[in-house]
Design a protein around this motif. Structure first.
Motif, PDB file in Angstrom:
ATOM      1  N   ASP A 282       5.387 -28.290   1.929  1.00 33.55           N
ATOM      2  CA  ASP A 282       3.939 -28.326   2.116  1.00 33.55           C
ATOM      3  C   ASP A 282       3.246 -28.895   0.880  1.00 33.55           C
ATOM      4  OD1 ASP A 282       1.222 -27.756   2.421  1.00 33.55           O
ATOM      5  OD2 ASP A 282       1.627 -25.936   3.563  1.00 33.55           O
TER       6      ASP A 282
ATOM      7  N   PRO B 236       0.809  -1.206   0.000  1.00 33.09           N
ATOM      8  CA  PRO B 236       0.000   0.000   0.000  1.00 33.09           C
ATOM      9  C   PRO B 236       0.856   1.276   0.000  1.00 33.09           C
ATOM     10  CG  PRO B 236      -0.151  -1.111   2.128  1.00 33.09           C
ATOM     11  CD  PRO B 236       0.626  -2.003   1.227  1.00 33.09           C
TER      12      PRO B 236
ATOM     13  N   MET C  33       4.708  -8.090   4.060  1.00 35.15           N
ATOM     14  CA  MET C  33       5.047  -6.967   3.186  1.00 35.15           C
ATOM     15  C   MET C  33       6.501  -7.055   2.716  1.00 35.15           C
ATOM     16  SD  MET C  33       2.468  -5.093   2.490  1.00 35.15           S
ATOM     17  CE  MET C  33       0.770  -5.335   3.011  1.00 35.15           C
TER      18      MET C  33
ATOM     19  N   ALA D 273      -1.188 -16.246  -4.044  1.00 31.86           N
ATOM     20  CA  ALA D 273      -2.048 -15.682  -5.085  1.00 31.86           C
ATOM     21  C   ALA D 273      -1.260 -14.681  -5.924  1.00 31.86           C
ATOM     22  CB  ALA D 273      -3.276 -15.019  -4.451  1.00 31.86           C
TER      23      ALA D 273
ATOM     24  N   GLY E 214       0.207 -29.243   0.325  1.00 33.39           N
ATOM     25  CA  GLY E 214      -0.957 -28.463  -0.064  1.00 33.39           C
ATOM     26  C   GLY E 214      -0.573 -27.336  -1.016  1.00 33.39           C
TER      27      GLY E 214
ATOM     28  N   PRO F 126      -4.048 -24.515   2.534  1.00 32.84           N
ATOM     29  CA  PRO F 126      -3.887 -25.335   1.328  1.00 32.84           C
ATOM     30  C   PRO F 126      -4.304 -26.782   1.613  1.00 32.84           C
ATOM     31  CG  PRO F 126      -1.828 -24.221   1.923  1.00 32.84           C
ATOM     32  CD  PRO F 126      -2.745 -24.086   3.081  1.00 32.84           C
ATOM     33  N   ILE F 127      -4.961 -27.386   0.661  1.00 31.83           N
ATOM     34  CA  ILE F 127      -5.391 -28.771   0.819  1.00 31.83           C
ATOM     35  C   ILE F 127      -4.630 -29.630  -0.191  1.00 31.83           C
ATOM     36  CG2 ILE F 127      -7.351 -30.342   0.531  1.00 31.83           C
ATOM     37  CD1 ILE F 127      -9.109 -28.165   1.746  1.00 31.83           C
ATOM     38  N   PRO F 128      -4.009 -30.713   0.294  1.00 29.81           N
ATOM     39  CA  PRO F 128      -3.178 -31.521  -0.605  1.00 29.81           C
ATOM     40  C   PRO F 128      -4.018 -32.347  -1.575  1.00 29.81           C
ATOM     41  CG  PRO F 128      -3.139 -32.438   1.611  1.00 29.81           C
ATOM     42  CD  PRO F 128      -3.931 -31.181   1.687  1.00 29.81           C
TER      43      PRO F 128
ATOM     44  N   ASP G  61       1.994 -16.495   8.290  1.00 27.52           N
ATOM     45  CA  ASP G  61       0.712 -17.049   8.678  1.00 27.52           C
ATOM     46  C   ASP G  61      -0.085 -17.451   7.459  1.00 27.52           C
ATOM     47  OD1 ASP G  61       0.212 -17.192  11.494  1.00 27.52           O
ATOM     48  OD2 ASP G  61       0.684 -15.056  11.504  1.00 27.52           O
ATOM     49  N   VAL G  62      -1.034 -18.333   7.692  1.00 29.50           N
ATOM     50  CA  VAL G  62      -1.718 -18.952   6.552  1.00 29.50           C
ATOM     51  C   VAL G  62      -2.510 -17.946   5.704  1.00 29.50           C
ATOM     52  CG1 VAL G  62      -3.713 -19.712   7.904  1.00 29.50           C
ATOM     53  CG2 VAL G  62      -3.074 -20.961   5.857  1.00 29.50           C
ATOM     54  N   THR G  63      -3.088 -16.923   6.329  1.00 31.81           N
ATOM     55  CA  THR G  63      -3.826 -15.947   5.507  1.00 31.81           C
ATOM     56  C   THR G  63      -2.859 -15.086   4.696  1.00 31.81           C
ATOM     57  OG1 THR G  63      -3.929 -14.272   7.252  1.00 31.81           O
ATOM     58  CG2 THR G  63      -5.756 -15.819   7.136  1.00 31.81           C
ATOM     59  N   ILE G  64      -1.674 -14.842   5.244  1.00 39.13           N
ATOM     60  CA  ILE G  64      -0.660 -14.084   4.504  1.00 39.13           C
ATOM     61  C   ILE G  64      -0.050 -14.975   3.425  1.00 39.13           C
ATOM     62  CG2 ILE G  64       1.423 -12.661   4.738  1.00 39.13           C
ATOM     63  CD1 ILE G  64      -0.940 -11.584   6.340  1.00 39.13           C
ATOM     64  N   GLN G  65       0.131 -16.252   3.765  1.00 40.36           N
ATOM     65  CA  GLN G  65       0.611 -17.208   2.767  1.00 40.36           C
ATOM     66  C   GLN G  65      -0.314 -17.213   1.552  1.00 40.36           C
ATOM     67  OE1 GLN G  65       2.196 -21.359   3.293  1.00 40.36           O
ATOM     68  NE2 GLN G  65       0.078 -21.927   2.982  1.00 40.36           N
ATOM     69  N   ALA G  66      -1.615 -17.213   1.811  1.00 43.95           N
ATOM     70  CA  ALA G  66      -2.585 -17.233   0.708  1.00 43.95           C
ATOM     71  C   ALA G  66      -2.421 -15.990  -0.164  1.00 43.95           C
ATOM     72  CB  ALA G  66      -4.010 -17.334   1.250  1.00 43.95           C
ATOM     73  N   GLN G  67      -2.183 -14.832   0.473  1.00 42.03           N
ATOM     74  CA  GLN G  67      -1.951 -13.602  -0.299  1.00 42.03           C
ATOM     75  C   GLN G  67      -0.726 -13.747  -1.201  1.00 42.03           C
ATOM     76  OE1 GLN G  67      -1.241 -10.565   2.624  1.00 42.03           O
ATOM     77  NE2 GLN G  67      -3.333 -10.505   3.397  1.00 42.03           N
TER      78      GLN G  67
ATOM     79  N   PRO H  23       5.440  -3.324  12.205  1.00 35.01           N
ATOM     80  CA  PRO H  23       5.868  -4.343  13.163  1.00 35.01           C
ATOM     81  C   PRO H  23       6.489  -3.751  14.417  1.00 35.01           C
ATOM     82  CG  PRO H  23       7.321  -4.302  11.245  1.00 35.01           C
ATOM     83  CD  PRO H  23       6.189  -3.382  10.955  1.00 35.01           C
TER      84      PRO H  23
ATOM     85  N   GLN I  97      10.662  -1.693   8.876  1.00 36.58           N
ATOM     86  CA  GLN I  97       9.411  -0.964   9.081  1.00 36.58           C
ATOM     87  C   GLN I  97       8.203  -1.699   8.501  1.00 36.58           C
ATOM     88  OE1 GLN I  97      11.344   2.776   7.491  1.00 36.58           O
ATOM     89  NE2 GLN I  97      10.036   3.685   9.051  1.00 36.58           N
ATOM     90  N   LEU I  98       8.467  -2.817   7.841  1.00 33.65           N
ATOM     91  CA  LEU I  98       7.369  -3.568   7.232  1.00 33.65           C
ATOM     92  C   LEU I  98       7.151  -4.901   7.938  1.00 33.65           C
ATOM     93  CD1 LEU I  98       8.114  -3.073   3.429  1.00 33.65           C
ATOM     94  CD2 LEU I  98       6.480  -1.826   4.848  1.00 33.65           C
ATOM     95  N   SER I  99       5.925  -5.415   7.832  1.00 34.12           N
ATOM     96  CA  SER I  99       5.622  -6.732   8.386  1.00 34.12           C
ATOM     97  C   SER I  99       6.260  -7.810   7.517  1.00 34.12           C
ATOM     98  CB  SER I  99       4.114  -6.934   8.397  1.00 34.12           C
ATOM     99  OG  SER I  99       3.645  -7.018   7.062  1.00 34.12           O
TER     100      SER I  99
END
Ligand SMILES: Nc1ncnc2c1ncn2[C@@H]1O[C@H](COP(=O)(O)OP(=O)(O)O)[C@@H](O)[C@H]1O
Ligand SMILES: Nc1ncnc2c1ncn2[C@@H]1O[C@H](COP(=O)(O)OP(=O)(O)O)[C@@H](O)[C@H]1O
Ligand code: SF4
Ligand code: SF4
Ligand SMILES: [Mg+2]
Ligand SMILES: [Mg+2]
Lengths: 327, 366
Positions: A214, A142, A159, A195, A216, B262-264, A186-192, B346, A154-156
């Motif tokens: 992984d 952003p 980011m 994608a 998955g 994720p699902i394998p 984390d998994v929601t950040i992983q998804a970002q 952070p 300064q970023l997570s």
């Protein structure tokens, strides 16, 4: 012709006072332009060392790398360090698990992106900085104009990983190597991030080597998957084939032992006995033999070769899991 | 829930942030756990999930008073744990034990497994009868699948999976009723993870244990839990039995979380719809007003900035959810909208993820 053709790649670590240790043992695979290829396996099976060897990033001393790493017409292992460095930024990008260690903590982000553009594309500082803002925007950071002047801390974590992706993709490389890029997130950040990678790869036609433990992540992303065990490719298949019909007992066991989100609360998980580290140094013959339910006499002693399979893959096993016959 | 072993009521754990110059001045608080109420039935497994920094470990430690809660009640088997003092608390602690992600990382490498296990017994004066101790050590090791020869070895001689077995043995040796397991399999490879997950299941069955399992891996939690609680920024946002939570996630955060795992299975992955959340977890020092999830919620409404939603029972199933609009979201009446990414710093007060290292744990008591 393949974009990347890795042939018989081996890495042996030699330390004074210790037995030589073969971390990567004759690994071979190819990556076609625009393709996403997975390298999966549990920790210690040689994924990172493979990718570092491909990129020429292993420490100069204490190891011996043999084999071929053909990128288009060039064997990267034969390049002079300077030429290799040049290829790295321009043709091959790389992202790692921990972005903080790959970013320079005392240089503003914008400058880090701009430097890549200056070095490899001969851009002026000003033009490079302008483009850097666009790149940060493209990876979803952003308010990119402001971020240019900021420092990595300064970023997570998420980011920072985006910033690293921006740097890796700055010169529109034809190949991107990602070593566990989402494992620390984390998994929601992983998804970002996944994608984002998928989108960038689709749009730019960049080929991707995805290294992960992984299954998955592999299932959703890779065209072809190489399963590694003890420094060797033990099975290779298209992602649908691999998951529908794993033939190597290790692949088969792994897939059965992962708890799945989409399966109701269940009884016991399938177990693979023992552990990787119990069996170092690897035994002669099949390294998985001490943990394998299907072990037979032929598995021990002589090396088990990697043989091509009918479905355009490869398998290293003398007594594979029987193929599932469609009903 | 007929037989409740643990009841937590409005538990809060706030950590003071001291000013760097004036050491005694508190300038703000990290609201690590900020009003959690839950019940754990005897013999069940309660799984607590959520992103790192949301307060899972602090809740687990607060329950054992390894960190002192700021507010709230903890009742274990009818006993008001926060009212226990000194010796009483020490004795009570035998009944609740903890298993950590890597039990060995904090241990003296020169201490043998035997002395490690006996340490717990000593603290409860259960070490005097040598023959009984011997017997107890052997049977405990046996129950976690380790040979008696393990006793004379040292932590570094074991692989990750075996170390976790030793960690579990250490928790079991005092014969606890409740085990709080904080990320017990997160550091382990898949094939080893399965071994430890199965072991925990077997022990629960044979010893009638109650578990609070804290983990960020939803698939693991779903596999082992009877009830799942989802935490976000210090609070429970949803709670249900695992199958229901998967089939009918009501809270927007739960929906996003489930869709992100994720699902394998390539066919499932190809078909799945993902709810991608914008941005990062906000700082627990200044959580957003009203609903804490509103800065990332694709369904948020003006009211969400004003009222903090309570965790309420949704229907007869007993599923609980903390969202003003759970009904409208569930029925489809309310549609998703775009969310603008807000940058989270952070360095602001405290990093969202400090890891277990920073949590002050009292080691004086077993
Ligand atoms: N610099 C090194 N010196 C000696 N051994 C190493 C070095 N780097 C990696 N190894 C060893 O090589 C093996 C493979 O490591 P790695 O490629 O990092 O595994 P993965 O990435 O699959 O987890 C491991 O046993 C590791 O200990
Ligand atoms: N001793 C402490 N002092 C200050 N802040 C802390 C301390 N322990 C944890 N925190 C903060 O509390 C929040 C919750 O942490 P934690 O319970 O470890 O989360 P989780 O286990 O869900 O990852 C985090 O923001 C963390 O930085
Ligand atoms: S070669 Fe033999 S021991 Fe190795 S995986 Fe195949 S069946 Fe098992
Ligand atoms: S209360 Fe509002 S912001 Fe919070 S989850 Fe529900 S809709 Fe979203
Ligand atoms: Mg690695
Ligand atoms: Mg934690």
């Amino acid at each position: 012709m393949a974009l990347l053709d890795v042939r018989d790649l081996s890495v042996v670590f030699r330390r004074r006072g210790a037995e030589p240790f073969t971390a990567v043992d004759g690994v071979g695979f190819t990556v076609e332009p625009g393709q996403t290829v997975g390298l999966v396996g549990e920790s210690g099976c040689g994924k990172s060392v493979t990718s570092l060897a491909i990129m020429g990033l292993l420490p100069r001393r204490g190891n011996q790398v043999t084999g071929e790493v053909r990128f288009e017409d060039t064997d990267l292992l034969k390049l002079r360090p300077q030429d290799l460095r040049d290829r790295r930024g321009r043709d091959i990008g790389m992202i790692f698990q921990d972005p903080l260690s790959s970013l320079n903590p005392v240089i503003p982000l914008g400058l880090q992106v701009a430097e890549v553009l200056e070095r490899h594309q001969g851009k002026t500082r000003q033009a490079a900085l302008r483009q850097a803002g666009g790149l940060l925007d493209a990876v979803g950071i952003p308010d990119p104009a402001r971020r240019l002047k900021e420092f990595p801390h300064q970023l997570s974590g998420g980011m920072r990983q985006r910033a690293l992706i921006a740097i890796a993709l700055a010169c529109k490389p034809r190949l991107l190597i990602a070593d566990e890029p989402t494992t620390a997130l984390d998994v929601t950040i992983q998804a970002q991030i996944l994608a984002l990678l998928k989108e960038l790869v689709d749009q730019s036609g960049t080929a991707l080597v995805m290294i992960t433990h992984d299954l998955g992540v592999v299932a959703g992303l890779c065209d072809t998957v190489n399963v590694l065990y003890a420094g060797k490719v033990v099975e290779r298949a298209g992602r649908h084939d691999l998951f529908a019909d794993p033939r190597h007992p290790y692949t088969h066991g792994l897939l059965q032992s992962v708890p799945r989100l989409d399966v109701d609360r269940g009884g016991r998980l399938h177990q693979i006995r023992g552990s990787v580290s119990d069996n170092i140094p690897w035994p002669e013959g099949c390294a998985f033999a001490p943990r394998c339910d299907r072990v037979i006499d032929d598995c021990v002693g002589a090396t088990v070769p990697l043989e091509p399979t009918r479905r355009d893959g490869a398998l290293r096993c003398t007594n594979p899991v029987p193929q599932e016959v469609p009903a | 829930m007929s037989d409740v072993l643990v009841e937590i009521d409005d538990l809060k754990v706030h950590f003071p942030i001291k000013s760097g110059l004036l050491f005694d001045r508190t300038i703000a608080h990290v609201l690590a756990v900020d009003g959690v109420s839950l019940k754990i039935a005897r013999g069940e497994t309660y799984g607590l999930v959520g992103e790192s920094g949301c307060g899972k470990s602090t809740l687990g430690r607060g329950l054992l008073r390894l960190v002192e809660p700021t507010h709230g009640r903890i009742i274990v088997d009818g006993t008001d744990v926060r009212a226990l003092q000194g010796e009483q608390m020490r004795l009570f602690r035998r009944r609740i034990q903890m298993v950590f992600q890597d039990p060995m990382s904090s241990l003296d490498p020169r201490q043998s497994v035997e002395s490690l296990l006996v340490e717990g017994l000593k603290a409860h004066d259960m070490h005097r009868d040598k023959a009984a101790v011997r017997q107890r050590l052997r049977s405990t090791l046996d129950s976690v699948g380790l040979p008696a020869s393990t006793l004379n070895k040292y932590p570094h001689e074991f692989s990750g999976g075996q170390r976790q077995r030793i960690g579990i043995a250490r928790a079991l040796i005092l014969g606890p009723e409740l085990i709080v397991a904080d990320e017990p399999v997160s550091a382990l490879d898949v094939s080893i993870q399965a071994q430890v997950v199965n072991l925990l299941g077997d022990l629960q069955e044979s010893l009638g244990l109650t578990y609070l399992v804290i983990a960020h891996d939803l698939a693991v939690v779903r596999h082992i839990s009877d009830t799942i609680g989802v935490m976000y920024l210090g609070a429970l946002v949803e709670e249900a039995d695992g199958d229901r939570l998967y089939q009918r996630p009501l809270h927007p955060y739960t929906r996003a979380l489930l869709s992100a795992v994720p699902i394998p299975d390539p066919w499932t992955e190809d078909r799945r719809e993902r709810i991608l959340l914008a941005g990062d977890l906000p700082s627990p020092v200044n959580p957003p007003s009203g609903c804490r999830f509103r800065t990332r919620c694709p369904w948020s409404q003006p009211r969400c900035a004003e009222d903090r939603p309570e965790l309420r029972v949704f229907d007869d199933s007993g599923q609980r959810v903390a969202c003003h609009f759970a009904e409208q979201i569930h029925s489809g009446e309310l549609r998703m909208h775009e969310v603008h990414t807000e940058l989270v710093r952070p360095a602001q007060g405290s990093a969202p993820d400090v890891g277990s290292g920073l949590i002050q744990t009292r080691n004086d008591l077993p």
